[in-house]
Design a protein around this motif. Structure first.
Motif, PDB file in Angstrom:
ATOM      1  N   THR A 270      62.125  57.332 -36.910  1.00  0.00           N
ATOM      2  CA  THR A 270      63.547  57.993 -36.095  1.00  0.00           C
ATOM      3  C   THR A 270      63.812  58.343 -37.715  1.00  0.00           C
ATOM      4  O   THR A 270      63.658  57.459 -38.368  1.00  0.00           O
ATOM      5  CB  THR A 270      63.969  56.898 -36.643  1.00  0.00           C
ATOM      6  OG1 THR A 270      63.384  55.928 -34.773  1.00  0.00           O
ATOM      7  CG2 THR A 270      65.633  56.902 -35.700  1.00  0.00           C
ATOM      8  N   GLU A 271      65.273  59.518 -37.203  1.00  0.00           N
ATOM      9  CA  GLU A 271      65.497  59.855 -38.257  1.00  0.00           C
ATOM     10  C   GLU A 271      67.300  60.428 -37.857  1.00  0.00           C
ATOM     11  O   GLU A 271      67.575  60.094 -37.309  1.00  0.00           O
ATOM     12  CB  GLU A 271      64.485  61.655 -38.499  1.00  0.00           C
ATOM     13  CG  GLU A 271      63.467  62.020 -39.092  1.00  0.00           C
ATOM     14  CD  GLU A 271      63.434  62.997 -39.701  1.00  0.00           C
ATOM     15  OE1 GLU A 271      61.930  63.387 -40.215  1.00  0.00           O
ATOM     16  OE2 GLU A 271      63.491  64.009 -38.714  1.00  0.00           O
ATOM     17  N   PHE A 272      67.534  60.452 -38.977  1.00  0.00           N
ATOM     18  CA  PHE A 272      68.945  60.247 -38.895  1.00  0.00           C
ATOM     19  C   PHE A 272      69.639  61.758 -39.436  1.00  0.00           C
ATOM     20  O   PHE A 272      69.375  61.942 -40.627  1.00  0.00           O
ATOM     21  CB  PHE A 272      69.674  59.017 -39.347  1.00  0.00           C
ATOM     22  CG  PHE A 272      69.212  57.709 -39.347  1.00  0.00           C
ATOM     23  CD1 PHE A 272      69.612  57.358 -38.262  1.00  0.00           C
ATOM     24  CD2 PHE A 272      68.098  57.194 -40.438  1.00  0.00           C
ATOM     25  CE1 PHE A 272      69.118  55.895 -37.820  1.00  0.00           C
ATOM     26  CE2 PHE A 272      67.180  56.107 -39.743  1.00  0.00           C
ATOM     27  CZ  PHE A 272      67.763  55.082 -38.315  1.00  0.00           C
ATOM     28  N   VAL A 273      71.191  62.368 -39.325  1.00  0.00           N
ATOM     29  CA  VAL A 273      71.995  62.688 -39.813  1.00  0.00           C
ATOM     30  C   VAL A 273      73.662  62.772 -39.050  1.00  0.00           C
ATOM     31  O   VAL A 273      73.437  62.182 -38.855  1.00  0.00           O
ATOM     32  CB  VAL A 273      71.782  64.338 -38.981  1.00  0.00           C
ATOM     33  CG1 VAL A 273      71.667  64.602 -37.841  1.00  0.00           C
ATOM     34  CG2 VAL A 273      71.992  65.385 -40.334  1.00  0.00           C
ATOM     35  N   THR A 274      74.229  62.659 -40.640  1.00  0.00           N
ATOM     36  CA  THR A 274      75.907  63.058 -39.701  1.00  0.00           C
ATOM     37  C   THR A 274      76.121  64.100 -40.473  1.00  0.00           C
ATOM     38  O   THR A 274      75.977  65.072 -41.144  1.00  0.00           O
ATOM     39  CB  THR A 274      76.790  62.003 -41.670  1.00  0.00           C
ATOM     40  OG1 THR A 274      75.409  60.388 -42.156  1.00  0.00           O
ATOM     41  CG2 THR A 274      77.701  61.203 -41.435  1.00  0.00           C
ATOM     42  N   VAL A 275      76.958  64.032 -38.778  1.00  0.00           N
ATOM     43  CA  VAL A 275      77.586  65.958 -38.989  1.00  0.00           C
ATOM     44  C   VAL A 275      79.002  65.470 -39.022  1.00  0.00           C
ATOM     45  O   VAL A 275      79.491  64.621 -38.204  1.00  0.00           O
ATOM     46  CB  VAL A 275      76.574  66.550 -38.361  1.00  0.00           C
ATOM     47  CG1 VAL A 275      77.052  65.450 -36.583  1.00  0.00           C
ATOM     48  CG2 VAL A 275      77.323  67.931 -37.556  1.00  0.00           C
ATOM     49  N   ASP A 276      80.106  66.903 -39.327  1.00  0.00           N
ATOM     50  CA  ASP A 276      80.974  67.053 -39.505  1.00  0.00           C
ATOM     51  C   ASP A 276      81.657  67.728 -37.571  1.00  0.00           C
ATOM     52  O   ASP A 276      80.812  69.238 -37.544  1.00  0.00           O
ATOM     53  CB  ASP A 276      81.671  67.955 -40.094  1.00  0.00           C
ATOM     54  CG  ASP A 276      82.956  68.513 -40.359  1.00  0.00           C
ATOM     55  OD1 ASP A 276      83.181  67.916 -39.392  1.00  0.00           O
ATOM     56  OD2 ASP A 276      83.625  68.877 -40.944  1.00  0.00           O
ATOM     57  N   VAL A 277      82.374  67.078 -36.812  1.00  0.00           N
ATOM     58  CA  VAL A 277      82.075  67.888 -35.086  1.00  0.00           C
ATOM     59  C   VAL A 277      83.503  67.910 -34.810  1.00  0.00           C
ATOM     60  O   VAL A 277      84.235  67.936 -33.971  1.00  0.00           O
ATOM     61  CB  VAL A 277      81.155  66.489 -34.300  1.00  0.00           C
ATOM     62  CG1 VAL A 277      80.196  66.123 -34.529  1.00  0.00           C
ATOM     63  CG2 VAL A 277      82.184  65.609 -34.298  1.00  0.00           C
ATOM     64  N   THR A 278      84.849  68.464 -35.922  1.00  0.00           N
ATOM     65  CA  THR A 278      85.810  68.487 -36.258  1.00  0.00           C
ATOM     66  C   THR A 278      85.923  69.631 -35.460  1.00  0.00           C
ATOM     67  O   THR A 278      86.826  69.947 -34.356  1.00  0.00           O
ATOM     68  CB  THR A 278      86.417  69.146 -37.053  1.00  0.00           C
ATOM     69  OG1 THR A 278      86.512  67.699 -37.788  1.00  0.00           O
ATOM     70  CG2 THR A 278      87.903  68.700 -36.961  1.00  0.00           C
ATOM     71  N   TRP A 424      85.617  63.817 -45.540  1.00  0.00           N
ATOM     72  CA  TRP A 424      84.694  64.769 -45.885  1.00  0.00           C
ATOM     73  C   TRP A 424      84.972  66.137 -46.870  1.00  0.00           C
ATOM     74  O   TRP A 424      86.444  66.973 -46.569  1.00  0.00           O
ATOM     75  CB  TRP A 424      84.308  65.360 -43.830  1.00  0.00           C
ATOM     76  CG  TRP A 424      83.019  65.359 -44.197  1.00  0.00           C
ATOM     77  CD1 TRP A 424      82.739  67.103 -44.262  1.00  0.00           C
ATOM     78  CD2 TRP A 424      81.925  65.246 -43.603  1.00  0.00           C
ATOM     79  NE1 TRP A 424      81.656  67.394 -44.224  1.00  0.00           N
ATOM     80  CE2 TRP A 424      81.233  66.102 -44.009  1.00  0.00           C
ATOM     81  CE3 TRP A 424      81.298  63.538 -43.674  1.00  0.00           C
ATOM     82  CZ2 TRP A 424      79.214  66.177 -43.735  1.00  0.00           C
ATOM     83  CZ3 TRP A 424      80.165  63.810 -44.214  1.00  0.00           C
ATOM     84  CH2 TRP A 424      79.486  65.235 -43.171  1.00  0.00           C
ATOM     85  N   VAL A 425      83.648  66.403 -47.333  1.00  0.00           N
ATOM     86  CA  VAL A 425      83.746  67.867 -48.509  1.00  0.00           C
ATOM     87  C   VAL A 425      84.181  69.509 -47.142  1.00  0.00           C
ATOM     88  O   VAL A 425      83.499  68.907 -46.659  1.00  0.00           O
ATOM     89  CB  VAL A 425      83.172  67.982 -49.722  1.00  0.00           C
ATOM     90  CG1 VAL A 425      83.271  69.350 -50.161  1.00  0.00           C
ATOM     91  CG2 VAL A 425      83.178  66.407 -50.264  1.00  0.00           C
ATOM     92  N   HIS A 426      85.344  69.897 -47.677  1.00  0.00           N
ATOM     93  CA  HIS A 426      85.305  71.160 -46.283  1.00  0.00           C
ATOM     94  C   HIS A 426      86.182  71.857 -46.919  1.00  0.00           C
ATOM     95  O   HIS A 426      87.510  71.819 -47.587  1.00  0.00           O
ATOM     96  CB  HIS A 426      86.365  70.467 -45.168  1.00  0.00           C
ATOM     97  CG  HIS A 426      86.372  71.458 -44.072  1.00  0.00           C
ATOM     98  ND1 HIS A 426      85.724  72.336 -43.365  1.00  0.00           N
ATOM     99  CD2 HIS A 426      87.795  72.076 -43.486  1.00  0.00           C
ATOM    100  CE1 HIS A 426      85.267  73.413 -42.690  1.00  0.00           C
ATOM    101  NE2 HIS A 426      87.295  73.663 -43.473  1.00  0.00           N
ATOM    102  N   LYS A 427      85.050  73.240 -47.006  1.00  0.00           N
ATOM    103  CA  LYS A 427      85.728  74.794 -47.934  1.00  0.00           C
ATOM    104  C   LYS A 427      86.438  74.051 -49.222  1.00  0.00           C
ATOM    105  O   LYS A 427      86.732  74.539 -50.151  1.00  0.00           O
ATOM    106  CB  LYS A 427      86.634  74.929 -47.527  1.00  0.00           C
ATOM    107  CG  LYS A 427      86.356  75.180 -46.066  1.00  0.00           C
ATOM    108  CD  LYS A 427      87.472  76.339 -45.315  1.00  0.00           C
ATOM    109  CE  LYS A 427      86.854  76.892 -44.284  1.00  0.00           C
ATOM    110  NZ  LYS A 427      88.183  77.389 -43.654  1.00  0.00           N
TER     111      LYS A 427
END
Length: 473
Positions: A270-278, A424-427
């Motif tokens: 099992t692998e995991f990833v956290t993602v910005d889905v805005t 979240w760090v965005h731009k």
């Protein structure tokens, strides 16, 4: 049974409504003895290890007998209902005797074994138990029985005293009359049906009778004890019980066996990833207002499903199966997309056939139909066969992520966590963004770390920048 009985009375047997199923539980009957039925009419609903299914009758006629009661598990191939297909053709011998044989007292000169002989034939039973042939002779009792002269004398003396026949020995007492669900309830509660006073018609023991027998003795007024509340329809407990036992059957039993088999057969990674889905969440809102999506189920799961299909198109080797017998890897050129659905009967995984060829509106329509059918408990076994990859949405329960177990025969399963507003760090700046965590479990015999990582990264990339649904398609 007369010569024409085999033609007049037709038995409908429990069919195999899935692939290789051996039994099914009768959930409910839609007909009763005396009802008129027609070819194709649904007469009952049964639950297999895969789904609840309605069974149509293949005959025209009148219901003569229901062989088993609701709540009974019946083997495939066993007759469950008898239909009189020629009700107006005149008298015919009934499949079961209408009345029990009259009791008799052995004569003083009859030998002990001869006094216990019974006529061979079909014995009367409660509807739902079927019938059985009685043997011509009982097995001799191990304990010494009273002499025939003494038995007869005791019976005659009791009759003269006005007390009726002498009480029967415990082994001669008739079996208490109760339907299978009532017998199961009594067993769960530890109640001997022989000690229960029946209040139903013809001396049948009801559920209320069993509960009455299980109820504790009334407490003094100053120490009132609240009535016990049932834990569920499948498991009822009495006051003060420290445990409740629920039978493992149906969908839950099949799911448990499948998960154990999968966990100990396929090596899981099992692998995991956290993602910005805005941006994906903004697209969901735009699609809801789009006239081409009117009336369709539009939610984040729809775009997750589309993202997974895009990732599979870019990495087709992940859509495969392991054939142990042939020692081959089977690459699938189609995607039957499974969606894990929690239902009152347990977890099921119906799938959308050939999902790779569906447009976004078609995929939304298929997802809506799948979910609605599952909630109604009408998912067919065919809808749960042939899956290739699965999505399980644990986020609806507020769960961030998990390590899902593969559906047997599949190569990968994607878990979608809760979508939450997080810093979240965005731009180059910290901003509140819609964030989720994805978890991909895969069969390491088929999918190595590189391939699994590519698939998960592609899914995350599409959800972060949904315009890739166009550029990567």
């Amino acid at each position: 049974m007369t010569a024409d009985t085999s033609v007049r009375f037709r038995e409908f047997k429990m069919p195999d409504v899935g692939e290789g199923l051996t039994e099914a539980e009768i959930l409910s009957w839609y007909v009763k003895p005396g009802d008129t039925v027609t070819d194709g009419q649904v007469v009952c609903e049964v639950e297999t290890a895969k789904a609840a299914v309605e069974l149509p009758i293949p005959y025209d006629g009148v219901v003569h007998e229901l062989r088993f009661g609701e709540g009974t598990t019946v083997d495939v191939g066993t007759a469950i209902i008898t239909i009189d297909v020629a009700p107006g053709s005149g008298p015919a011998e009934e499949p079961a005797a209408a009345e029990p044989p009259a009791a008799s007292v052995p004569t003083p000169t009859a030998p002990a074994e001869e006094a216990e002989e019974k006529p061979k034939g079909r014995q009367p039973v409660l509807v739902g138990y079927g019938v059985a042939e009685s043997s011509t002779k009982r097995r001799p009792r191990k304990q010494a029985a009273p002499a025939p002269e003494q038995s007869a004398a005791a019976a005659i003396q009791a009759e003269m005293n006005g007390h009726g026949a002498a009480p029967a020995a415990p082994q001669d007492r008739p079996r208490p009359l109760a339907k299978p669900p009532v017998r199961k309830l009594a067993k769960d509660l530890g109640i001997d049906l022989a000690t229960v006073t029946p209040t139903g018609p013809d001396g049948i023991i009801t559920r209320e009778d069993v509960h009455a027998a299980a109820a504790p003795a009334p407490a003094p007024a100053a120490e009132a004890v609240p009535a016990p509340a049932p834990a569920s329809e499948a498991a009822l407990v009495t006051a003060g019980a420290r445990e409740t036992r629920v039978p493992i059957k149906g969908v839950r039993k099949a799911t448990a066996a499948a998960m154990v088999g999968s966990a100990f057969t396929a090596p899981h990674v099992t692998e995991f990833v956290t993602v910005d889905v805005t941006r994906t969440m903004k697209l969901v809102e735009e699609l809801k207002a789009d006239k081409d999506m009117a009336g369709l189920r539009v939610n984040p799961l729809l775009l997750v499903a589309k993202a997974l299909l895009v990732a599979i198109r870019r990495n087709p080797e992940v859509n495969a199966a392991w054939d142990e017998a042939a020692q081959e890897i089977v690459l699938k050129h189609y995607v039957n997309l499974g969606i894990a659905a929690a239902t009152p009967r347990g977890l099921i995984v119906p799938n959308i056939k050939d999902a790779q060829d569906k447009t976004l509106p078609e995929l939304a329509s298929a997802l809506g139909d799948l979910v609605a059918t599952a909630r109604e408990g009408k998912t067919t076994p065919a809808a749960m066969q042939g899956g290739t990859v699965t999505i399980t949405n644990v986020g609806v329960f507020g769960v961030d992520t998990g390590t899902p177990i593969l559906n047997p025969g599949e190569s990968a399963i994607l878990a979608v966590g809760a979508i939450k507003l997080q810093p979240w760090v965005h731009k180059g700046k910290i901003k509140p963004r819609q964030v989720t965590t994805l978890a991909l479990s895969f069969d390491h015999r088929l999918v190595d770390g590189e391939l699994g990582s590519k698939v998960l990264a592609d899914i995350a990339a599409v959800l972060e920048q949904p315009k890739r649904l166009i550029t990567w398609a």
